[in-house]
Design a protein around this motif. Sequence first.
Motif, mmCIF file in Angstrom:
data_model
loop_
_atom_site.group_PDB
_atom_site.id
_atom_site.type_symbol
_atom_site.label_atom_id
_atom_site.label_comp_id
_atom_site.label_asym_id
_atom_site.label_seq_id
_atom_site.Cartn_x
_atom_site.Cartn_y
_atom_site.Cartn_z
ATOM 1 N N LEU A 186 -32.757 -11.559 -72.072
ATOM 2 C CA LEU A 186 -33.872 -12.295 -71.491
ATOM 3 C C LEU A 186 -33.376 -13.634 -70.978
ATOM 4 C CD1 LEU A 186 -36.470 -11.315 -74.136
ATOM 5 C CD2 LEU A 186 -36.676 -10.892 -71.707
ATOM 6 N N VAL B 91 -39.529 -8.202 -75.942
ATOM 7 C CA VAL B 91 -40.845 -8.756 -75.651
ATOM 8 C C VAL B 91 -41.894 -7.832 -76.258
ATOM 9 C CG1 VAL B 91 -42.482 -9.334 -73.814
ATOM 10 C CG2 VAL B 91 -40.038 -9.791 -73.496
ATOM 11 N N ASP C 210 -32.978 -9.461 -78.220
ATOM 12 C CA ASP C 210 -34.241 -10.086 -77.846
ATOM 13 C C ASP C 210 -35.119 -9.029 -77.194
ATOM 14 O OD1 ASP C 210 -33.490 -12.584 -78.687
ATOM 15 O OD2 ASP C 210 -32.904 -13.297 -76.702
ATOM 16 N N VAL D 93 -41.683 -13.371 -77.026
ATOM 17 C CA VAL D 93 -40.261 -13.040 -76.972
ATOM 18 C C VAL D 93 -39.730 -13.265 -78.377
ATOM 19 C CG1 VAL D 93 -38.021 -13.637 -76.013
ATOM 20 C CG2 VAL D 93 -40.057 -13.756 -74.574
ATOM 21 N N HIS E 52 -36.744 -14.484 -66.546
ATOM 22 C CA HIS E 52 -37.595 -13.467 -67.158
ATOM 23 C C HIS E 52 -38.753 -14.118 -67.915
ATOM 24 C CE1 HIS E 52 -33.759 -10.911 -67.135
ATOM 25 N NE2 HIS E 52 -34.571 -10.388 -66.234
ATOM 26 N N ARG E 53 -38.449 -15.175 -68.634
ATOM 27 C CA ARG E 53 -39.483 -15.882 -69.402
ATOM 28 C C ARG E 53 -40.530 -16.485 -68.457
ATOM 29 N NH1 ARG E 53 -37.703 -16.949 -74.859
ATOM 30 N NH2 ARG E 53 -35.586 -16.174 -75.117
ATOM 31 N N GLU E 54 -40.075 -17.030 -67.345
ATOM 32 C CA GLU E 54 -40.997 -17.622 -66.369
ATOM 33 C C GLU E 54 -41.870 -16.537 -65.743
ATOM 34 O OE1 GLU E 54 -42.563 -18.652 -62.608
ATOM 35 O OE2 GLU E 54 -40.758 -17.426 -62.726
ATOM 36 N N SER F 170 -44.508 -15.365 -68.213
ATOM 37 C CA SER F 170 -45.609 -16.322 -68.308
ATOM 38 C C SER F 170 -46.585 -16.163 -67.140
ATOM 39 C CB SER F 170 -45.055 -17.743 -68.340
ATOM 40 O OG SER F 170 -46.087 -18.670 -68.365
#
Length: 126
Positions: free
Chosen positions: A26, A69, A67, A51, A30-32, A35
């Motif tokens: 991740l 999700v 990691d 996450v 990917h995190r953005e 969101s």
Amino acid sequence: MAQVTSLLELSHRSVSSNVVLLRQGLLPRHREYLSRWLDAGLRMGLFDAEVTTSERVVDMDGNAPVDHVLVWVRENPDPAYMLRPQGMRWILIDQLRNHELGSYASFELALHTIRPVLPLAEIAVA
């Protein structure tokens, strides 16, 4: 007399000693995207996403935690989906039924499979 080694045998030796397993992880992008996807999907039943790293989900060698999700939907208090990297693909799992739903080439495509709330765009690989 010199010993002759076949080309196949030579290439097998060099490959087996220099193999580097590729595994996605991740990244900040990917995190953005997660969101933005979650915000866009709140009206379509998405509730939350997290996450996390779990000792229960390990890499293909069974060594390092991976990691992944977890995604919750409004209808259920337990996570409905898990998305985790496996090699160069993303595996989508129905957590409630413990069933693999598919393997996807991109993180965005896997999220799109859960809820198609953002348009898919071509992602440039850096």
